[in-house]
Design a protein around this motif. Structure first.
Motif, PDB file in Angstrom:
ATOM      1  N   VAL A 327      41.937 -13.887  32.702  1.00 29.75           N
ATOM      2  CA  VAL A 327      43.410 -13.682  32.396  1.00 29.75           C
ATOM      3  C   VAL A 327      43.824 -14.627  30.904  1.00 29.75           C
ATOM      4  CG1 VAL A 327      45.715 -14.408  32.872  1.00 29.75           C
ATOM      5  CG2 VAL A 327      44.264 -13.328  34.574  1.00 29.75           C
ATOM      6  N   GLU A 330      42.867 -12.715  28.114  1.00 25.65           N
ATOM      7  CA  GLU A 330      43.588 -11.495  27.897  1.00 25.65           C
ATOM      8  C   GLU A 330      44.987 -11.955  27.323  1.00 25.65           C
ATOM      9  OE1 GLU A 330      44.753  -7.327  28.667  1.00 25.65           O
ATOM     10  OE2 GLU A 330      43.060  -8.391  27.756  1.00 25.65           O
ATOM     11  N   ILE A 331      45.233 -13.102  27.430  1.00 26.44           N
ATOM     12  CA  ILE A 331      46.714 -13.394  26.951  1.00 26.44           C
ATOM     13  C   ILE A 331      46.624 -13.252  25.467  1.00 26.44           C
ATOM     14  CG2 ILE A 331      48.374 -15.433  26.315  1.00 26.44           C
ATOM     15  CD1 ILE A 331      47.567 -16.106  29.544  1.00 26.44           C
ATOM     16  N   VAL A 334      47.085  -9.513  24.625  1.00 23.94           N
ATOM     17  CA  VAL A 334      48.488  -8.835  25.067  1.00 23.94           C
ATOM     18  C   VAL A 334      49.713  -9.375  23.867  1.00 23.94           C
ATOM     19  CG1 VAL A 334      50.204  -8.900  26.792  1.00 23.94           C
ATOM     20  CG2 VAL A 334      47.732  -8.699  27.543  1.00 23.94           C
ATOM     21  N   SER A 355      49.314 -10.037  31.224  1.00 26.48           N
ATOM     22  CA  SER A 355      48.022 -10.304  31.298  1.00 26.48           C
ATOM     23  C   SER A 355      47.141 -10.177  32.601  1.00 26.48           C
ATOM     24  CB  SER A 355      47.766 -11.605  30.593  1.00 26.48           C
ATOM     25  OG  SER A 355      48.451 -11.459  29.573  1.00 26.48           O
ATOM     26  N   ASN A 358      47.117  -6.710  34.019  1.00 27.69           N
ATOM     27  CA  ASN A 358      45.896  -5.922  33.006  1.00 27.69           C
ATOM     28  C   ASN A 358      44.494  -6.525  33.580  1.00 27.69           C
ATOM     29  OD1 ASN A 358      47.834  -4.817  31.562  1.00 27.69           O
ATOM     30  ND2 ASN A 358      46.918  -6.076  29.443  1.00 27.69           N
ATOM     31  N   ARG A 364      43.952  -1.784  31.382  1.00 28.52           N
ATOM     32  CA  ARG A 364      44.961  -2.454  30.659  1.00 28.52           C
ATOM     33  C   ARG A 364      46.164  -1.411  30.710  1.00 28.52           C
ATOM     34  NH1 ARG A 364      44.166  -3.974  25.067  1.00 28.52           N
ATOM     35  NH2 ARG A 364      45.415  -6.088  25.767  1.00 28.52           N
TER      36      ARG A 364
END
Length: 469
Positions: A327, A330-331, A334, A355, A358, A364
């Motif tokens: 995560v 992923e931030i 995003v 995030s 996703n 996603r």
């Protein structure tokens, strides 16, 4: 050559941002009031004590009227200015409100005791600040416009100086660099403050968090470069995801041209008062010692401390705590898709939640909350960079995004809120509590009524015993 004296001013955050950052905003009015008289004698430039998450937390968790808190603090602080944090068109909530609600909230905030209103927008879209700035000027409050500090290709020195000039033109009395994630490093601060001092006459206030471990050094370089005001917290509720310690910064500048003139003996008495509150919060688990450490990864992921704890609880609820690192990675992706906004309420929650979804859904943007859709439709305002067009298409389909100031599309809301709240209303301000948090406010109003009934029946009971019929 002697440097001219320029004492740095201190904004004390222990009654607002410090406990919001470390203790989920759970300090009660009852805990605050006994120390206020001593705090009033210190000589702070201001005490930040209202706004931010305090409003929501008071109603939702503490069953307190936030307006009553403000009135009590105003009555107790005879000499010190009271400051609040205000989210522009979002006020203290998470959505945009109509101009009539914003204007009324500003009016009531000042009438109940606020002297300085720090106003910011999560996207740094100045259009979202126009109404609150105009309203605060009308009420003759000190208007401080805060820039949500962040990193990214678009956030150049030119970006910050250009926006600072526009802030001065808008009618602000001072500028705050609001570094909610502790991303501002010492030498970058030196460069930034120096540049701002050249392009604007407005006083500069630096606000940061200790999350990444560099905040005190950032303050030192900022003040040496001309910053006028810094935000600090009394040591028991300082450091970690809170601010640098007040006493440490006072000592740092002692005997220099920037000497604050604040008395360490008096400050020690205040620290002694807050120390048991800290200990109790640690014992009860309200203050998790994890948030007191240094997290240099903040600079890598640009995630504010409060957002990190939110992510952990979201993953825990989903039984996916092992996905934490995924995560975090992923931030930034995003955030880039969403036009690289600063990560501050509410954009931090939106990017963080998206995030998490996703990662845990395995695809996603398969699951998209309504807030993500609102951002992509332009309902929060304009981001500094364009959205990823493919992601935008996936989220909003054929809907047409707006390009105007979002509040231009919101008709007046106060009459409707007045109508809905009529049965509960005991003071004008109740309508504003209801406007921001309808369900939470209603629960609070029911609780308040039950307490009043209980008190009335106790009084009646006592009276009947004293004066039997």
């Amino acid at each position: 050559m002697a440097i001219e004296k320029k004492p740095v001013k201190i904004v004390e955050t222990v009654l607002r941002d410090a406990h919001q950052s470390l203790m989920a905003t759970r300090m009660t009015t009852e805990q605050m009031l006994p120390i206020v008289e001593k705090m009033d004698d210190i000589g702070y430039y201001a005490v930040e004590c209202w706004g931010g998450a305090t409003f929501d937390a008071s109603l939702r968790f503490l069953k307190e009227d936030p307006w009553e808190r403000l009135r009590k603090l105003k009555a107790a602080f005879k000499k010190t200015k009271l400051q609040m944090l205000f989210r522009g068109q979002n006020i203290l909530g998470y959505n945009h409100y109509a101009d009539d609600v914003v204007e009324y909230f500003v009016q009531k905030s000042v009438a109940n005791g606020i002297d300085i209103i720090r106003i910011f927008d999560c996207l740094n879209d100045l259009r979202n600040l126009q109404t609150s700035v105009r309203a605060a000027n009308k009420e003759q409050a000190h208007v401080q416009i805060a820039l949500s500090y962040t990193l990214g290709d678009a956030y150049t020195l030119e970006y910050w100086t250009d926006i600072a000039k526009r802030i001065e033109e808008m009618g602000a009395d001072s500028i705050c660099i609001k570094d909610m994630a502790g991303l501002l490093t010492p030498y970058t601060a030196q460069e930034l403050v120096g540049a701002l001092k050249e392009c604007t006459k407005l006083p500069i206030n630096i606000h940061t968090h200790y999350t990444s471990g560099v905040a005190s050094m950032t303050y030192l370089k900022s003040v040496e470069s001309g910053a006028d005001i810094i935000d600090t917290a009394m040591s028991p509720l300082a450091l970690g995801t809170s601010q640098p310690a007040t006493e440490v910064m006072v000592e740092t500048f002692r005997g220099t041209p920037y000497d604050t003139g604040l008395d360490q003996t008096k400050l020690a008495e205040i620290a002694d008062y807050f120390a048991p509150i800290r200990e109790d919060a640690i014992k009860s688990g309200l203050l998790n010692t994890k948030v007191l450490g240094v997290n240099i990864k903040t600079l890598q992921y640009q995630v504010p401390g409060g957002m990190l704890s939110n992510l952990v609880s979201q993953l825990k609820e989903a039984g996916q705590e092992d996905k934490y690192r995924e995560v975090l990675e992923e931030i930034p992706r995003v955030r880039k898709d969403f036009g690289e906004p600063p990560l501050v309420t509410p954009s931090s929650q939106i990017v963080g939640t998206q995030s998490v979804l996703n990662v845990i859904s395995g695809e996603r943007y398969k699951m998209v909350p309504k807030e993500s859709k609102k951002i992509m439709l332009g309902e929060f305002g304009q981001t500094v960079k364009p959205f990823n067009p493919e992601v935008q298409k996936k989220i909003i389909g054929d809907e047409k995004p707006i390009t105007c100031r979002p509040a231009d599309l919101i008709p007046p809301q106060l009459p409707q809120f007045e109508k809905e709240c009529a049965q509960w209303k005991q003071q004008d301000e109740d309508v504003l509590s209801y406007a921001l948090f309808p369900k939470v406010a209603e629960e609070f109003f029911k609780y308040r009524e039950a307490q009043q009934t209980k008190v009335d029946s106790t009084v009646a009971d006592t009276a009947s015993k004293a004066y039997p019929v």
